[in-house]
Design a protein around this motif. Sequence first.
Motif, PDB file in Angstrom:
ATOM      1  N   VAL A   1       0.841  -1.199   0.000  1.00 46.66           N
ATOM      2  CA  VAL A   1       0.000   0.000   0.000  1.00 46.66           C
ATOM      3  C   VAL A   1       0.877   1.251   0.000  1.00 46.66           C
ATOM      4  CG1 VAL A   1      -1.708   1.328   1.291  1.00 46.66           C
ATOM      5  CG2 VAL A   1      -1.954  -1.152   1.090  1.00 46.66           C
ATOM      6  N   ARG A   2       1.912   1.253   0.837  1.00 48.14           N
ATOM      7  CA  ARG A   2       2.821   2.399   0.871  1.00 48.14           C
ATOM      8  C   ARG A   2       3.506   2.597  -0.471  1.00 48.14           C
ATOM      9  NH1 ARG A   2       4.085   0.271   5.958  1.00 48.14           N
ATOM     10  NH2 ARG A   2       5.975  -0.720   5.134  1.00 48.14           N
ATOM     11  N   THR A   3       3.934   1.498  -1.087  1.00 47.89           N
ATOM     12  CA  THR A   3       4.596   1.589  -2.388  1.00 47.89           C
ATOM     13  C   THR A   3       3.665   2.210  -3.423  1.00 47.89           C
ATOM     14  OG1 THR A   3       6.032  -0.315  -1.955  1.00 47.89           O
ATOM     15  CG2 THR A   3       5.619   0.238  -4.261  1.00 47.89           C
ATOM     16  N   ALA A   4       2.434   1.716  -3.477  1.00 46.23           N
ATOM     17  CA  ALA A   4       1.479   2.213  -4.474  1.00 46.23           C
ATOM     18  C   ALA A   4       1.198   3.697  -4.290  1.00 46.23           C
ATOM     19  CB  ALA A   4       0.186   1.413  -4.393  1.00 46.23           C
ATOM     20  N   THR A   5       0.964   4.111  -3.057  1.00 50.62           N
ATOM     21  CA  THR A   5       0.607   5.515  -2.809  1.00 50.62           C
ATOM     22  C   THR A   5       1.811   6.438  -2.928  1.00 50.62           C
ATOM     23  OG1 THR A   5       0.798   5.103  -0.419  1.00 50.62           O
ATOM     24  CG2 THR A   5      -1.399   4.966  -1.393  1.00 50.62           C
ATOM     25  N   ASP A   6       3.018   5.908  -2.730  1.00 50.45           N
ATOM     26  CA  ASP A   6       4.221   6.725  -2.916  1.00 50.45           C
ATOM     27  C   ASP A   6       4.509   6.951  -4.402  1.00 50.45           C
ATOM     28  OD1 ASP A   6       4.654   6.929  -0.216  1.00 50.45           O
ATOM     29  OD2 ASP A   6       6.244   5.416  -0.130  1.00 50.45           O
ATOM     30  N   VAL A   7       4.277   5.929  -5.208  1.00 48.60           N
ATOM     31  CA  VAL A   7       4.633   5.998  -6.625  1.00 48.60           C
ATOM     32  C   VAL A   7       3.598   6.766  -7.437  1.00 48.60           C
ATOM     33  CG1 VAL A   7       4.995   4.621  -8.722  1.00 48.60           C
ATOM     34  CG2 VAL A   7       6.024   3.908  -6.560  1.00 48.60           C
ATOM     35  N   TYR A   8       2.321   6.568  -7.100  1.00 48.63           N
ATOM     36  CA  TYR A   8       1.238   7.148  -7.908  1.00 48.63           C
ATOM     37  C   TYR A   8       0.485   8.211  -7.110  1.00 48.63           C
ATOM     38  CZ  TYR A   8       2.093   3.142 -10.940  1.00 48.63           C
ATOM     39  OH  TYR A   8       2.682   2.211 -11.754  1.00 48.63           O
ATOM     40  N   ASP A   9       0.275   9.343  -7.745  1.00 50.25           N
ATOM     41  CA  ASP A   9      -0.456  10.443  -7.102  1.00 50.25           C
ATOM     42  C   ASP A   9      -1.958  10.163  -7.103  1.00 50.25           C
ATOM     43  OD1 ASP A   9       1.901  11.877  -6.733  1.00 50.25           O
ATOM     44  OD2 ASP A   9       1.713  12.894  -8.672  1.00 50.25           O
ATOM     45  N   GLY A  10      -2.630  10.679  -6.108  1.00 47.49           N
ATOM     46  CA  GLY A  10      -4.086  10.674  -6.093  1.00 47.49           C
ATOM     47  C   GLY A  10      -4.735   9.404  -5.605  1.00 47.49           C
ATOM     48  N   LEU A  11      -3.959   8.465  -5.041  1.00 48.71           N
ATOM     49  CA  LEU A  11      -4.533   7.212  -4.553  1.00 48.71           C
ATOM     50  C   LEU A  11      -4.829   7.284  -3.053  1.00 48.71           C
ATOM     51  CD1 LEU A  11      -2.246   4.528  -6.264  1.00 48.71           C
ATOM     52  CD2 LEU A  11      -4.357   5.545  -7.136  1.00 48.71           C
ATOM     53  N   GLU A  12      -5.912   6.637  -2.655  1.00 47.78           N
ATOM     54  CA  GLU A  12      -6.173   6.396  -1.242  1.00 47.78           C
ATOM     55  C   GLU A  12      -5.708   4.979  -0.919  1.00 47.78           C
ATOM     56  OE1 GLU A  12     -10.236   7.168  -0.092  1.00 47.78           O
ATOM     57  OE2 GLU A  12     -10.475   8.564  -1.774  1.00 47.78           O
ATOM     58  N   GLY A  13      -4.862   4.831   0.060  1.00 46.96           N
ATOM     59  CA  GLY A  13      -4.340   3.518   0.401  1.00 46.96           C
ATOM     60  C   GLY A  13      -5.030   2.923   1.615  1.00 46.96           C
ATOM     61  N   VAL A  14      -5.390   1.639   1.517  1.00 42.34           N
ATOM     62  CA  VAL A  14      -6.060   0.950   2.617  1.00 42.34           C
ATOM     63  C   VAL A  14      -5.517  -0.473   2.718  1.00 42.34           C
ATOM     64  CG1 VAL A  14      -8.263   0.224   3.606  1.00 42.34           C
ATOM     65  CG2 VAL A  14      -8.164   2.281   2.191  1.00 42.34           C
ATOM     66  N   VAL A  15      -5.205  -0.917   3.932  1.00 42.76           N
ATOM     67  CA  VAL A  15      -4.792  -2.297   4.165  1.00 42.76           C
ATOM     68  C   VAL A  15      -6.047  -3.129   4.409  1.00 42.76           C
ATOM     69  CG1 VAL A  15      -3.473  -3.847   5.660  1.00 42.76           C
ATOM     70  CG2 VAL A  15      -2.577  -1.565   5.122  1.00 42.76           C
ATOM     71  N   VAL A  16      -6.302  -4.109   3.555  1.00 43.64           N
ATOM     72  CA  VAL A  16      -7.540  -4.886   3.644  1.00 43.64           C
ATOM     73  C   VAL A  16      -7.285  -6.356   3.334  1.00 43.64           C
ATOM     74  CG1 VAL A  16      -8.912  -2.906   2.858  1.00 43.64           C
ATOM     75  CG2 VAL A  16      -8.252  -4.668   1.229  1.00 43.64           C
ATOM     76  N   ASP A  17      -8.205  -7.183   3.802  1.00 44.82           N
ATOM     77  CA  ASP A  17      -8.310  -8.589   3.420  1.00 44.82           C
ATOM     78  C   ASP A  17      -9.303  -8.653   2.263  1.00 44.82           C
ATOM     79  OD1 ASP A  17      -9.027 -11.283   3.174  1.00 44.82           O
ATOM     80  OD2 ASP A  17      -9.010 -11.644   5.334  1.00 44.82           O
ATOM     81  N   ALA A  18      -8.886  -9.210   1.137  1.00 52.61           N
ATOM     82  CA  ALA A  18      -9.729  -9.245  -0.057  1.00 52.61           C
ATOM     83  C   ALA A  18     -11.031  -9.996   0.168  1.00 52.61           C
ATOM     84  CB  ALA A  18      -8.971  -9.881  -1.213  1.00 52.61           C
ATOM     85  N   GLU A  19     -11.066 -10.877   1.140  1.00 55.01           N
ATOM     86  CA  GLU A  19     -12.272 -11.669   1.400  1.00 55.01           C
ATOM     87  C   GLU A  19     -13.164 -11.052   2.475  1.00 55.01           C
ATOM     88  OE1 GLU A  19     -10.654 -15.504   2.293  1.00 55.01           O
ATOM     89  OE2 GLU A  19      -9.687 -15.680   0.328  1.00 55.01           O
ATOM     90  N   ARG A  20     -12.739  -9.907   3.019  1.00 55.64           N
ATOM     91  CA  ARG A  20     -13.530  -9.185   4.035  1.00 55.64           C
ATOM     92  C   ARG A  20     -13.334  -7.689   3.826  1.00 55.64           C
ATOM     93  NH1 ARG A  20     -11.238 -13.572   6.369  1.00 55.64           N
ATOM     94  NH2 ARG A  20     -12.563 -15.045   7.495  1.00 55.64           N
ATOM     95  N   LEU A  21     -13.875  -7.174   2.753  1.00 55.23           N
ATOM     96  CA  LEU A  21     -13.655  -5.780   2.392  1.00 55.23           C
ATOM     97  C   LEU A  21     -14.364  -4.849   3.381  1.00 55.23           C
ATOM     98  CD1 LEU A  21     -14.106  -6.053  -1.482  1.00 55.23           C
ATOM     99  CD2 LEU A  21     -11.962  -5.994  -0.174  1.00 55.23           C
ATOM    100  N   PRO A  22     -13.649  -3.879   3.947  1.00 55.34           N
ATOM    101  CA  PRO A  22     -14.221  -3.003   4.984  1.00 55.34           C
ATOM    102  C   PRO A  22     -14.938  -1.784   4.403  1.00 55.34           C
ATOM    103  CG  PRO A  22     -11.915  -2.503   4.743  1.00 55.34           C
ATOM    104  CD  PRO A  22     -12.211  -3.616   3.757  1.00 55.34           C
TER     105      PRO A  22
END
Length: 256
Positions: free
Chosen positions: A79-100
Amino acid sequence: MTNDTDRKRDVATAFGDAADGYRDGAVLKEGADLERLVDWCSDATRALDVATGGGHVAGSLAETDVSRVVAADLSPAMVRTATDVYDGLEGVVVDAERLPFASDRFDAVTCRFAAHHFPDPAAFLAEVERVLAPGGVLALEDLCVPADPELAAYVNRLERLRDPGHVETYSRDRWRGWLAETGLTVDAVHETSRRLEVDAWLDRMDVPTDRRREIRTVLSDAPAALEDAFAFRFESADRERLASYRTGVVLFRASA
Protein backbone atom coordinates in the motif's frame (compact mmCIF):
# COMPACT_ATOMS: atom_id res chain seq x y z
CA MET A 1 -9.77 -20.24 9.85
CA THR A 2 -6.43 -20.22 11.69
CA ASN A 3 -4.63 -21.77 8.73
CA ASP A 4 -6.08 -19.17 6.36
CA THR A 5 -5.16 -16.38 8.76
CA ASP A 6 -1.60 -17.64 9.06
CA ARG A 7 -1.36 -18.02 5.29
CA LYS A 8 -2.55 -14.47 4.72
CA ARG A 9 -0.06 -13.16 7.27
CA ASP A 10 2.75 -15.00 5.49
CA VAL A 11 1.61 -13.63 2.12
CA ALA A 12 1.55 -10.07 3.44
CA THR A 13 5.08 -10.46 4.80
CA ALA A 14 6.45 -12.09 1.64
CA PHE A 15 4.98 -9.49 -0.66
CA GLY A 16 6.04 -6.68 1.62
CA ASP A 17 9.60 -7.92 1.22
CA ALA A 18 9.12 -8.13 -2.56
CA ALA A 19 7.42 -4.74 -2.98
CA ASP A 20 10.27 -3.18 -4.96
CA GLY A 21 10.37 -6.05 -7.44
CA TYR A 22 6.64 -5.85 -8.04
CA ARG A 23 6.79 -2.07 -8.40
CA ASP A 24 9.59 -2.13 -10.97
CA GLY A 25 8.85 -5.33 -12.91
CA ALA A 26 8.00 -4.48 -16.52
CA VAL A 27 5.87 -7.60 -16.84
CA LEU A 28 3.42 -6.06 -14.36
CA LYS A 29 3.54 -2.31 -14.95
CA GLU A 30 2.75 -2.30 -18.66
CA GLY A 31 1.02 -4.25 -21.40
CA ALA A 32 -2.14 -4.50 -23.48
CA ASP A 33 -3.82 -6.49 -20.69
CA LEU A 34 -3.40 -3.60 -18.25
CA GLU A 35 -4.80 -1.21 -20.83
CA ARG A 36 -7.79 -3.51 -21.35
CA LEU A 37 -8.61 -3.61 -17.62
CA VAL A 38 -8.44 0.17 -17.38
CA ASP A 39 -10.55 0.59 -20.51
CA TRP A 40 -13.22 -1.70 -19.05
CA CYS A 41 -13.49 0.76 -16.14
CA SER A 42 -13.53 3.91 -18.27
CA ASP A 43 -16.97 5.03 -17.07
CA ALA A 44 -16.16 4.66 -13.35
CA THR A 45 -15.92 7.50 -10.87
CA ARG A 46 -15.20 5.42 -7.72
CA ALA A 47 -12.80 2.49 -8.18
CA LEU A 48 -11.31 -0.06 -5.82
CA ASP A 49 -8.15 -1.95 -6.79
CA VAL A 50 -7.95 -5.12 -4.67
CA ALA A 51 -4.49 -6.59 -3.97
CA THR A 52 -2.96 -3.56 -5.63
CA GLY A 53 0.62 -4.81 -5.41
CA GLY A 54 2.85 -2.20 -7.01
CA GLY A 55 -0.21 -0.06 -7.70
CA HIS A 56 -0.05 -0.32 -11.48
CA VAL A 57 -3.79 -0.72 -12.07
CA ALA A 58 -4.76 1.83 -9.43
CA GLY A 59 -2.24 4.33 -10.77
CA SER A 60 -3.45 3.84 -14.33
CA LEU A 61 -7.05 4.38 -13.22
CA ALA A 62 -6.07 7.57 -11.38
CA GLU A 63 -4.49 8.89 -14.58
CA THR A 64 -7.85 8.61 -16.36
CA ASP A 65 -11.06 10.38 -15.34
CA VAL A 66 -11.72 8.15 -12.30
CA SER A 67 -12.05 10.73 -9.54
CA ARG A 68 -11.55 8.38 -6.57
CA VAL A 69 -9.25 5.34 -6.59
CA VAL A 70 -8.63 3.19 -3.53
CA ALA A 71 -5.46 1.06 -3.64
CA ALA A 72 -6.06 -1.85 -1.26
CA ASP A 73 -3.71 -4.64 -0.26
CA LEU A 74 -3.11 -7.08 2.58
CA SER A 75 0.51 -5.88 2.74
CA PRO A 76 1.08 -2.45 4.32
CA ALA A 77 4.37 -2.20 2.40
CA MET A 78 2.53 -2.68 -0.90
CA VAL A 79 0.00 0.00 0.00
CA ARG A 80 2.82 2.40 0.87
CA THR A 81 4.60 1.59 -2.39
CA ALA A 82 1.48 2.21 -4.47
CA THR A 83 0.61 5.51 -2.81
CA ASP A 84 4.22 6.73 -2.92
CA VAL A 85 4.63 6.00 -6.62
CA TYR A 86 1.24 7.15 -7.91
CA ASP A 87 -0.46 10.44 -7.10
CA GLY A 88 -4.09 10.67 -6.09
CA LEU A 89 -4.53 7.21 -4.55
CA GLU A 90 -6.17 6.40 -1.24
CA GLY A 91 -4.34 3.52 0.40
CA VAL A 92 -6.06 0.95 2.62
CA VAL A 93 -4.79 -2.30 4.16
CA VAL A 94 -7.54 -4.89 3.64
CA ASP A 95 -8.31 -8.59 3.42
CA ALA A 96 -9.73 -9.25 -0.06
CA GLU A 97 -12.27 -11.67 1.40
CA ARG A 98 -13.53 -9.19 4.04
CA LEU A 99 -13.65 -5.78 2.39
CA PRO A 100 -14.22 -3.00 4.98
CA PHE A 101 -16.49 -0.93 2.75
CA ALA A 102 -20.21 -0.25 2.69
CA SER A 103 -22.39 -1.99 0.13
CA ASP A 104 -22.79 -0.31 -3.28
CA ARG A 105 -19.75 1.88 -2.61
CA PHE A 106 -17.84 1.51 -5.92
CA ASP A 107 -18.75 1.46 -9.58
CA ALA A 108 -15.57 -0.43 -10.52
CA VAL A 109 -13.46 -3.07 -8.77
CA THR A 110 -10.22 -4.32 -10.28
CA CYS A 111 -7.94 -7.20 -9.34
CA ARG A 112 -4.89 -8.19 -11.39
CA PHE A 113 -2.56 -11.16 -10.93
CA ALA A 114 -3.50 -11.66 -7.28
CA ALA A 115 -6.49 -13.98 -6.88
CA HIS A 116 -4.32 -17.10 -6.94
CA HIS A 117 -3.23 -16.02 -3.44
CA PHE A 118 -6.78 -15.94 -2.04
CA PRO A 119 -7.76 -18.95 0.11
CA ASP A 120 -11.45 -18.46 -0.79
CA PRO A 121 -11.99 -16.90 -4.25
CA ALA A 122 -15.76 -17.33 -3.97
CA ALA A 123 -15.77 -15.22 -0.79
CA PHE A 124 -13.73 -12.56 -2.58
CA LEU A 125 -16.23 -12.43 -5.45
CA ALA A 126 -19.14 -12.25 -3.01
CA GLU A 127 -17.52 -9.23 -1.39
CA VAL A 128 -16.94 -7.64 -4.80
CA GLU A 129 -20.61 -8.12 -5.67
CA ARG A 130 -21.58 -6.52 -2.35
CA VAL A 131 -19.45 -3.38 -2.68
CA LEU A 132 -20.27 -2.82 -6.36
CA ALA A 133 -23.12 -0.44 -7.09
CA PRO A 134 -25.82 -1.74 -9.47
CA GLY A 135 -24.35 -1.72 -12.96
CA GLY A 136 -20.81 -1.56 -11.57
CA VAL A 137 -17.95 -3.43 -13.22
CA LEU A 138 -15.49 -6.04 -12.02
CA ALA A 139 -12.32 -6.19 -14.13
CA LEU A 140 -10.45 -9.33 -13.09
CA GLU A 141 -7.20 -10.74 -14.46
CA ASP A 142 -5.24 -13.72 -13.26
CA LEU A 143 -3.04 -16.56 -14.34
CA CYS A 144 -4.94 -19.45 -15.89
CA VAL A 145 -4.14 -23.17 -15.95
CA PRO A 146 -5.01 -25.65 -18.71
CA ALA A 147 -8.24 -27.60 -18.40
CA ASP A 148 -6.26 -30.84 -18.10
CA PRO A 149 -6.12 -31.52 -14.31
CA GLU A 150 -2.66 -33.14 -14.48
CA LEU A 151 -1.14 -30.17 -16.24
CA ALA A 152 -2.94 -27.80 -13.88
CA ALA A 153 -1.49 -29.65 -10.89
CA TYR A 154 2.00 -29.44 -12.39
CA VAL A 155 1.71 -25.68 -12.89
CA ASN A 156 0.47 -25.15 -9.34
CA ARG A 157 3.30 -27.27 -7.97
CA LEU A 158 5.80 -24.97 -9.67
CA GLU A 159 4.04 -21.84 -8.44
CA ARG A 160 4.01 -23.06 -4.84
CA LEU A 161 7.71 -23.87 -4.98
CA ARG A 162 8.42 -20.34 -6.14
CA ASP A 163 5.89 -18.61 -3.90
CA PRO A 164 4.81 -20.28 -0.61
CA GLY A 165 1.82 -17.91 -0.50
CA HIS A 166 0.44 -19.30 -3.75
CA VAL A 167 -2.88 -21.07 -3.13
CA GLU A 168 -4.03 -22.16 -6.58
CA THR A 169 -4.26 -20.97 -10.15
CA TYR A 170 -7.62 -21.89 -11.66
CA SER A 171 -9.01 -22.61 -15.09
CA ARG A 172 -11.20 -20.20 -17.05
CA ASP A 173 -14.26 -22.38 -16.48
CA ARG A 174 -13.71 -22.49 -12.72
CA TRP A 175 -13.80 -18.70 -12.62
CA ARG A 176 -16.92 -18.66 -14.81
CA GLY A 177 -18.66 -20.93 -12.32
CA TRP A 178 -17.81 -18.77 -9.33
CA LEU A 179 -18.88 -15.59 -11.11
CA ALA A 180 -22.24 -17.17 -11.99
CA GLU A 181 -22.77 -18.25 -8.39
CA THR A 182 -22.29 -14.69 -7.08
CA GLY A 183 -24.81 -13.25 -9.52
CA LEU A 184 -22.24 -11.20 -11.43
CA THR A 185 -22.88 -11.24 -15.19
CA VAL A 186 -19.89 -11.98 -17.40
CA ASP A 187 -19.82 -9.41 -20.19
CA ALA A 188 -16.48 -10.28 -21.77
CA VAL A 189 -13.72 -12.88 -21.51
CA HIS A 190 -10.29 -12.41 -23.00
CA GLU A 191 -7.69 -15.17 -22.98
CA THR A 192 -4.05 -14.42 -23.65
CA SER A 193 -0.61 -15.41 -22.45
CA ARG A 194 2.60 -13.75 -21.45
CA ARG A 195 6.17 -14.88 -21.76
CA LEU A 196 8.03 -15.11 -18.46
CA GLU A 197 11.81 -15.05 -18.26
CA VAL A 198 12.56 -17.72 -15.69
CA ASP A 199 15.38 -15.90 -13.91
CA ALA A 200 13.35 -12.67 -13.60
CA TRP A 201 10.33 -14.70 -12.44
CA LEU A 202 12.44 -16.21 -9.66
CA ASP A 203 14.16 -12.93 -8.81
CA ARG A 204 10.83 -11.15 -8.28
CA MET A 205 10.17 -13.30 -5.18
CA ASP A 206 13.87 -13.51 -4.24
CA VAL A 207 13.71 -17.31 -4.35
CA PRO A 208 16.62 -18.91 -2.44
CA THR A 209 19.27 -20.90 -4.29
CA ASP A 210 18.22 -24.38 -3.14
CA ARG A 211 14.61 -23.73 -4.12
CA ARG A 212 15.70 -22.41 -7.52
CA ARG A 213 17.53 -25.65 -8.17
CA GLU A 214 14.43 -27.64 -7.25
CA ILE A 215 12.24 -25.53 -9.54
CA ARG A 216 14.70 -25.92 -12.40
CA THR A 217 14.65 -29.70 -11.88
CA VAL A 218 10.87 -29.79 -11.96
CA LEU A 219 10.87 -27.69 -15.13
CA SER A 220 13.40 -29.94 -16.82
CA ASP A 221 11.19 -32.96 -16.05
CA ALA A 222 7.99 -31.30 -17.28
CA PRO A 223 5.72 -33.48 -19.44
CA ALA A 224 5.82 -32.88 -23.17
CA ALA A 225 2.22 -31.65 -23.12
CA LEU A 226 3.15 -28.86 -20.70
CA GLU A 227 6.23 -27.97 -22.72
CA ASP A 228 4.04 -27.58 -25.79
CA ALA A 229 1.21 -25.73 -24.02
CA PHE A 230 3.61 -23.25 -22.43
CA ALA A 231 5.97 -22.87 -25.42
CA PHE A 232 9.20 -23.58 -23.55
CA ARG A 233 12.32 -21.82 -24.82
CA PHE A 234 15.73 -23.12 -23.81
CA GLU A 235 19.00 -21.25 -23.52
CA SER A 236 20.85 -23.65 -25.82
CA ALA A 237 20.34 -26.60 -28.15
CA ASP A 238 21.10 -29.10 -25.38
CA ARG A 239 17.84 -28.02 -23.69
CA GLU A 240 19.38 -28.27 -20.25
CA ARG A 241 18.30 -24.87 -18.99
CA LEU A 242 14.91 -23.26 -19.59
CA ALA A 243 15.10 -19.57 -20.50
CA SER A 244 11.41 -18.66 -20.67
CA TYR A 245 7.89 -19.98 -21.10
CA ARG A 246 4.42 -18.67 -21.84
CA THR A 247 1.85 -18.81 -19.07
CA GLY A 248 -1.89 -18.66 -19.60
CA VAL A 249 -3.80 -15.53 -18.58
CA VAL A 250 -7.53 -14.84 -18.48
CA LEU A 251 -9.40 -11.54 -18.10
CA PHE A 252 -13.06 -11.20 -17.12
CA ARG A 253 -15.31 -8.19 -17.29
CA ALA A 254 -18.43 -8.78 -15.20
CA SER A 255 -21.21 -6.46 -14.12
CA ALA A 256 -23.31 -6.26 -10.98
